[in-house]
Scaffold this motif. Structure first.
Motif, PDB file in Angstrom:
ATOM      1  N   LYS A  96       0.822  -1.202   0.000  1.00 15.17           N
ATOM      2  CA  LYS A  96       0.000   0.000   0.000  1.00 15.17           C
ATOM      3  C   LYS A  96       0.859   1.256   0.000  1.00 15.17           C
ATOM      4  N   LEU A  97       1.881   1.270   0.842  1.00 15.99           N
ATOM      5  CA  LEU A  97       2.754   2.441   0.886  1.00 15.99           C
ATOM      6  C   LEU A  97       3.532   2.599  -0.407  1.00 15.99           C
ATOM      7  N   GLN A  98       3.984   1.487  -0.993  1.00 16.29           N
ATOM      8  CA  GLN A  98       4.724   1.585  -2.249  1.00 16.29           C
ATOM      9  C   GLN A  98       3.831   2.119  -3.368  1.00 16.29           C
ATOM     10  N   THR A  99       2.578   1.671  -3.401  1.00 15.04           N
ATOM     11  CA  THR A  99       1.637   2.209  -4.392  1.00 15.04           C
ATOM     12  C   THR A  99       1.411   3.699  -4.182  1.00 15.04           C
ATOM     13  N   ARG A 100       1.297   4.087  -2.917  1.00 17.15           N
ATOM     14  CA  ARG A 100       1.119   5.508  -2.625  1.00 17.15           C
ATOM     15  C   ARG A 100       2.341   6.312  -3.041  1.00 17.15           C
ATOM     16  N   ILE A 101       3.535   5.770  -2.802  1.00 17.92           N
ATOM     17  CA  ILE A 101       4.766   6.458  -3.204  1.00 17.92           C
ATOM     18  C   ILE A 101       4.826   6.608  -4.719  1.00 17.92           C
ATOM     19  N   ASN A 102       4.447   5.564  -5.462  1.00 16.57           N
ATOM     20  CA  ASN A 102       4.453   5.647  -6.927  1.00 16.57           C
ATOM     21  C   ASN A 102       3.479   6.704  -7.423  1.00 16.57           C
ATOM     22  N   ASN A 103       2.316   6.766  -6.818  1.00 14.46           N
ATOM     23  CA  ASN A 103       1.337   7.785  -7.225  1.00 14.46           C
ATOM     24  C   ASN A 103       1.836   9.185  -6.934  1.00 14.46           C
ATOM     25  N   ILE A 104       2.473   9.341  -5.779  1.00 13.39           N
ATOM     26  CA  ILE A 104       3.004  10.669  -5.442  1.00 13.39           C
ATOM     27  C   ILE A 104       4.103  11.058  -6.414  1.00 13.39           C
ATOM     28  N   ASN A 105       4.966  10.115  -6.787  1.00 12.11           N
ATOM     29  CA  ASN A 105       6.020  10.415  -7.767  1.00 12.11           C
ATOM     30  C   ASN A 105       5.417  10.846  -9.105  1.00 12.11           C
ATOM     31  N   GLU A 106       4.325  10.193  -9.520  1.00 16.34           N
ATOM     32  CA  GLU A 106       3.671  10.607 -10.764  1.00 16.34           C
ATOM     33  C   GLU A 106       3.112  12.019 -10.644  1.00 16.34           C
ATOM     34  N   GLU A 107       2.494  12.334  -9.505  1.00 15.98           N
ATOM     35  CA  GLU A 107       1.979  13.691  -9.313  1.00 15.98           C
ATOM     36  C   GLU A 107       3.106  14.712  -9.296  1.00 15.98           C
ATOM     37  N   ILE A 108       4.218  14.364  -8.662  1.00 15.39           N
ATOM     38  CA  ILE A 108       5.367  15.277  -8.648  1.00 15.39           C
ATOM     39  C   ILE A 108       5.884  15.516 -10.059  1.00 15.39           C
ATOM     40  N   GLN A 109       5.940  14.460 -10.861  1.00 14.66           N
ATOM     41  CA  GLN A 109       6.400  14.610 -12.234  1.00 14.66           C
ATOM     42  C   GLN A 109       5.472  15.531 -13.032  1.00 14.66           C
ATOM     43  N   ARG A 110       4.157  15.377 -12.843  1.00 13.75           N
ATOM     44  CA  ARG A 110       3.222  16.248 -13.552  1.00 13.75           C
ATOM     45  C   ARG A 110       3.353  17.700 -13.096  1.00 13.75           C
ATOM     46  N   GLU A 111       3.513  17.903 -11.798  1.00 12.25           N
ATOM     47  CA  GLU A 111       3.660  19.266 -11.294  1.00 12.25           C
ATOM     48  C   GLU A 111       4.957  19.898 -11.814  1.00 12.25           C
ATOM     49  N   ARG A 112       6.024  19.114 -11.879  1.00 11.44           N
ATOM     50  CA  ARG A 112       7.286  19.647 -12.408  1.00 11.44           C
ATOM     51  C   ARG A 112       7.154  20.015 -13.883  1.00 11.44           C
ATOM     52  N   GLU A 113       6.495  19.176 -14.648  1.00 14.60           N
ATOM     53  CA  GLU A 113       6.284  19.506 -16.054  1.00 14.60           C
ATOM     54  C   GLU A 113       5.460  20.785 -16.193  1.00 14.60           C
ATOM     55  N   GLN A 114       4.452  20.917 -15.348  1.00 15.59           N
ATOM     56  CA  GLN A 114       3.660  22.144 -15.393  1.00 15.59           C
ATOM     57  C   GLN A 114       4.481  23.354 -14.975  1.00 15.59           C
ATOM     58  N   ARG A 115       5.342  23.186 -13.966  1.00 11.82           N
ATOM     59  CA  ARG A 115       6.209  24.288 -13.546  1.00 11.82           C
ATOM     60  C   ARG A 115       7.165  24.676 -14.656  1.00 11.82           C
ATOM     61  N   ASP A 116       7.778  23.695 -15.323  1.00 14.00           N
ATOM     62  CA  ASP A 116       8.687  24.004 -16.425  1.00 14.00           C
ATOM     63  C   ASP A 116       7.962  24.728 -17.547  1.00 14.00           C
ATOM     64  N   ALA A 117       6.741  24.305 -17.845  1.00 21.06           N
ATOM     65  CA  ALA A 117       5.981  24.989 -18.894  1.00 21.06           C
ATOM     66  C   ALA A 117       5.678  26.429 -18.518  1.00 21.06           C
ATOM     67  N   LEU A 118       5.332  26.661 -17.235  1.00 18.10           N
ATOM     68  CA  LEU A 118       5.061  28.026 -16.795  1.00 18.10           C
ATOM     69  C   LEU A 118       6.315  28.884 -16.834  1.00 18.10           C
ATOM     70  N   LEU A 119       7.463  28.296 -16.468  1.00 19.53           N
ATOM     71  CA  LEU A 119       8.715  29.059 -16.516  1.00 19.53           C
ATOM     72  C   LEU A 119       9.066  29.430 -17.958  1.00 19.53           C
ATOM     73  N   LYS A 120       8.890  28.504 -18.876  1.00 20.01           N
ATOM     74  CA  LYS A 120       9.169  28.826 -20.277  1.00 20.01           C
ATOM     75  C   LYS A 120       8.222  29.906 -20.786  1.00 20.01           C
ATOM     76  N   MET A 121       6.962  29.825 -20.372  1.00 17.65           N
ATOM     77  CA  MET A 121       5.999  30.839 -20.792  1.00 17.65           C
ATOM     78  C   MET A 121       6.364  32.199 -20.213  1.00 17.65           C
ATOM     79  N   ARG A 122       6.838  32.204 -18.955  1.00 14.38           N
ATOM     80  CA  ARG A 122       7.247  33.484 -18.356  1.00 14.38           C
ATOM     81  C   ARG A 122       8.437  34.079 -19.100  1.00 14.38           C
ATOM     82  N   GLU A 123       9.400  33.236 -19.487  1.00 18.71           N
ATOM     83  CA  GLU A 123      10.535  33.728 -20.264  1.00 18.71           C
ATOM     84  C   GLU A 123      10.086  34.328 -21.596  1.00 18.71           C
ATOM     85  N   VAL A 124       9.122  33.650 -22.249  1.00 22.34           N
ATOM     86  CA  VAL A 124       8.616  34.183 -23.517  1.00 22.34           C
ATOM     87  C   VAL A 124       7.936  35.523 -23.300  1.00 22.34           C
ATOM     88  N   TYR A 125       7.150  35.648 -22.222  1.00 24.50           N
ATOM     89  CA  TYR A 125       6.473  36.908 -21.941  1.00 24.50           C
ATOM     90  C   TYR A 125       7.469  38.012 -21.610  1.00 24.50           C
TER      91      TYR A 125
END
Length: 592
Positions: free
Chosen positions: A411-440
Motif C-alpha cells: 500500500k505504501l509503495q503504491t502511494r509512493i508511486n502515485n506521489i512520484n507521478e503527481e510530482i512529475q506532472r507538477e514539475r512539467e507544469q512548472r517548467d511549462a510556466l517558466l518557459k511561458m514566463r521567459e517568452v512573456y
C-alpha cells in the motif's frame, strides 16, 4: 432444350393463370420469410447484448483485472458484444437489401401479370366471337337450304297435278316461291363461306401469332420472378458470409482468452494479494494443573493472578468493568453547551452538562448497531472504533498501520508511486510556466509575465506538499512492522463495507491494550469546562490538549491530555490547530 409456352401450352391458358398466381404467392411468402429471419437476428443480437451487459462488471474492481480467468471472461463478454453488432448488421442487410426489394418487385410482377392475362382474355374473346358468328351463318345456310328444298318439292308436285286453270295458277306461284327460297339459300351459302374464311383467318392469327406472343411474355415474366428469388437467396447467403470473418475473429479471440488462463499465476496472485507477512504462531506452552494449590498465597498475588487470568479469558464484553470501548461509544450526542459570555468560571456554572433524559441516545441503541454483525467483522469494527476510525467509511491511519506488514508495504509503495507521478506532472507544469514566463519577458506584447506568478507559487506549494508527503511515506515504508499477528492470523477485509446480519453479545477480545489513536493536531481551551457525564473530559482555560478526532458535525471534539485521559469537549470551547497532513486525511475520510 428450348421450349415455348406459346407453342407447347397453346391450350393451357387457365393452368398458366393458376401457376403464375401460385408463383407470386411463393414470392410473397419468401419475402415474409426474409423479414421474420431479420427480426430473429435482431432479437438474437439484442439478447446477446443484454446478456453481455448483465454479466459485465458493474464497476471497475481491482480483482477483475488481477486474475487471468476474470480477464478471459471479460474478453469473452466483449467479443459477444461484437457478435451482437455483426448480427444487427446482418439483420439490417436482410431488411434493406432483400426484403424491401422483394416487396417492391412483387407489386411490379402482379401488375405485369394482370396486363398479360388481360391481353390473353381479349384474344380469347375475339376468337370465340368469330366462332359464334360462323355458327350463326352456318345454321342460317342450313335452314335456307331446307326451306328451298321443300319449296321445290311442293312446286314439282303441283306441276304433276296441273289440270285446271286454278291449279295452273297455284303451280306458278309455287315455282316462284321455290325460286325465292333457292336464291335465299344461295345468299346464306355465300355468307357462310365468308364467315368460315374469316374464322379460319382469325383462328390462325390467334394460335400462331397472338397466343405465342402473349404466352412468351408470361414465360419471360415467370423466369424473371424465379431469377429474382435466386438472387435473393444468393444475397442472403452473401450477407451471412460477409459477417463470418468478423465472427471467426471473435471466436479466435475467445479461444485465445481461454488459452491465456494460467491457474498457477492466479494462485500466486492470491498470495500477493492476501499475504500478511506475519509469522505463524509458536507452540503453546504446557500448563500444569496437577500441582496442589498453595494456601499461603498472599491476597495481593492472588488478586494479580486473577486479574491476569481475566485478561486472557473470553469475556462477555457488555459486562467488562470500565471498558474503554464503552467510554468511546458513550460519547455525548446531546447538543454541546453554548460558550459562556465571559471566560470566567462562572460563565459555565449554569451551563447544562447533561441533556434531559428524553434527548439522550441510549447506549444500547449504539451497541446494537455495532453488535448486529458477525463475530469476524464485529472484531474488526470494534478495533477500528477503538482507534477512532470507522471501517464502514473505508478510512485508515495515514501510515497504514492497520494493515498487515506485507499489505502495508504494498500500500505504501503504491502511494509512493502515485506521489512520484503527481510530482512529475507538477514539475512539467512548472517548467511549462517558466518557459511561458521567459517568452512573456522577452516579448511583453504576448502577455504579462506577472500574471503567471500566482500559478507558479501554487505549483511550488503543491510540489513542497508532495515532497513532504513522499518523505513521510518513504519513512513509514522503511520503518519495520511487527511480524506477529495479534490473533495468530489476520483476516481483516479492508476493501468491503460491513454488512450487519446477526445479533450477538459475545466479545472475542479485550481491547484495553490497543495502541492509542494518533494525534491529528492540537487545541487550546478558550473557556473552562467541567465534564460531568460519561465520555467527556474536564479542562481549564488556556490548557493545551491533543486532538485525536475532529468534530463530526455534532458539536463535540475528541481530545487527549495524556495517554490515559481522553474524552470529548465542546468544539465551541476550544480553538483547533490541525496538522497539514491530518487535514488532507480527514477530508479524504469524509469524502469516502
Amino acid at each position: 432444350m428450348s421450349c415455348s409456352w406459346g407453342t407447347e401450352l397453346w391450350d393451357q391458358f387457365d393452368n398458366l393463370e393458376k401457376h403464375t398466381s401460385w408463383g407470386i404467392d411463393f414470392l410473397e411468402r419468401y419475402s415474409k420469410f426474409i423479414k421474420e429471419r431479420a427480426d430473429i437476428e435482431l432479437s438474437y443480437a439484442k439478447q446477446i447484448r443484454s446478456l453481455s451487459k448483465k454479466y459485465h462488471p458493474k464497476r471497475s474492481r481491482e480483482d477483475e483485472s488481477r486474475y487471468t480467468w476474470c480477464l478471459a471472461f471479460a474478453a469473452t463478454l466483449q467479443q459477444l458484444n461484437e457478435l451482437a453488432v455483426q448480427r444487427e448488421e446482418l439483420a439490417e442487410n436482410l431488411n434493406t437489401q432483400i426484403a424491401c426489394e422483394l416487396t417492391r418487385y412483387t407489386q411490379e410482377v402482379k401488375t405485369e401479370r394482370k396486363t398479360h392475362f388481360q391481353d390473353g382474355r381479349r384474344a380469347q374473346q375475339h376468337i370465340e366471337s368469330s366462332w359464334k358468328q360462323l355458327e350463326s351463318s352456318k345454321r342460317r345456310f342450313e335452314r335456307d337450304c331446307k326451306e328451298a328444298e321443300r319449296a321445290q318439292q311442293v312446286s314439282d308436285r303441283i306441276d304433276l297435278d296441273n289440270k285446271t286453270d286454278g291449279e295452273k295458277r297455284c303451280s306458278l306461284k309455287a315455282r316462284q316461291t321455290a325460286q325465292q327460297k333457292k336464291q335465299a339459300a344461295e345468299e346464306s351459302r355465300k355468307e357462310y363461306v365468308t364467315s368460315l374464311n374469316q374464322f379460319n383467318q382469325d383462328q390462325h392469327q390467334h394460335y400462331h401469332t397472338l397466343v405465342p406472343v402473349i404466352y412468351q411474355r408470361i414465360q419471360d415474366m415467370e423466369e424473371r420472378r424465379i431469377e429474382r428469388i435466386c438472387e435473393a437467396m444468393r444475397s442472403s447467403a452473401e450477407a451471412e458470409r460477409k459477417v463470418l470473418p468478423v465472427v471467426s475473429r471473435c471466436l479466435d479471440v475467445m479461444m485465445d482468452a481461454s488459452e491465456g488462463i494460467q491457474p498457477r499465476m492466479d494462485t500466486q496472485q492470491v498470495v500477493e494479494v492476501y499475504k500478511s507477512g506475519f509469522d505463524p504462531p509458536g507452540d503453546v506452552e504446557f500448563e500444569d494443573y496437577s500441582a496442589t494449590m498453595r494456601r499461603s498465597i498472599s491476597e495481593s498475588s492472588y488478586l494479580d493472578n486473577r486479574t491476569e487470568g481475566r485478561r486472557h479469558s473470553r469475556k462477555l464484553w457488555p459486562f467488562i468493568r470500565k471498558n474503554k470501548l464503552l467510554t468511546l461509544l458513550s460519547s455525548p450526542r446531546q447538543p454541546p453547551p453554548p460558550p459562556p459570555t465571559s471566560p470566567s468560571p462562572g460563565g459555565v456554572a449554569n451551563s447544562p452538562q447533561s441533556p434531559p433524559p428524553a434527548s439522550r441516545e441510549p447506549i444500547t441503541q449504539r451497541l446494537n448497531e455495532l453488535m448486529s454483525s458477525g463475530s469476524r467483522t464485529r472484531k474488526q469494527c470494534l478495533r477500528s472504533l477503538k482507534r477512532g476510525l470507522s471501517l464502514k467509511l473505508g478510512s485508515g491511519p495515514a501510515d497504514c498501520s492497520h494493515l498487515p506488514p506485507e499489505q502495508r508495504r504494498k500500500k505504501l509503495q503504491t502511494r509512493i508511486n502515485n506521489i512520484n507521478e503527481e510530482i512529475q506532472r507538477e514539475r512539467e507544469q512548472r517548467d511549462a510556466l517558466l518557459k511561458m514566463r521567459e517568452v512573456y519577458e522577452r516579448s511583453p506584447q504576448m502577455g504579462d509575465a506577472g500574471s503567471l506568478e500566482p500559478r507558479l507559487e501554487e505549483v511550488k506549494q503543491s510540489l513542497q506538499r508532495l515532497d513532504d508527503e513522499l518523505r513521510r511515506n518513504q519513512l513509514d515504508n522503511r520503518s519495520p512492522a511487527s511480524r506477529e499477528s495479534p490473533d495468530g492470523s489476520y483476516t481483516e477485509d479492508h476493501s468491503a463495507e460491513l454488512h450487519f446480519k446477526s445479533r450477538s453479545s459475545e466479545f472475542d477480545d479485550d481491547f484495553d491494550d490497543e495502541e492509542p489513536l494518533p494525534s491529528i493536531g492540537t487545541c487550546k481551551s478558550l473557556y473552562p469546562f467541567q465534564g460531568q457525564n460519561e465520555g467527556t473530559l474536564s479542562m481549564v482555560e488556556g490548557e493545551l490538549l491533543s486532538v485525536v478526532e475532529e468534530d463530526k458535525g455534532d458539536g463535540w471534539t475528541r481530545v487527549r491530555r495524556n495517554l490515559e485521559e481522553e474524552g470529548y469537549v465542546p468544539t465551541s470551547y476550544i480553538k483547533v490547530f490541525l496538522d497539514a497532513s491530518a487535514k488532507g486525511f480527514v477530508q479524504s475520510s469524509r469524502l469516502v
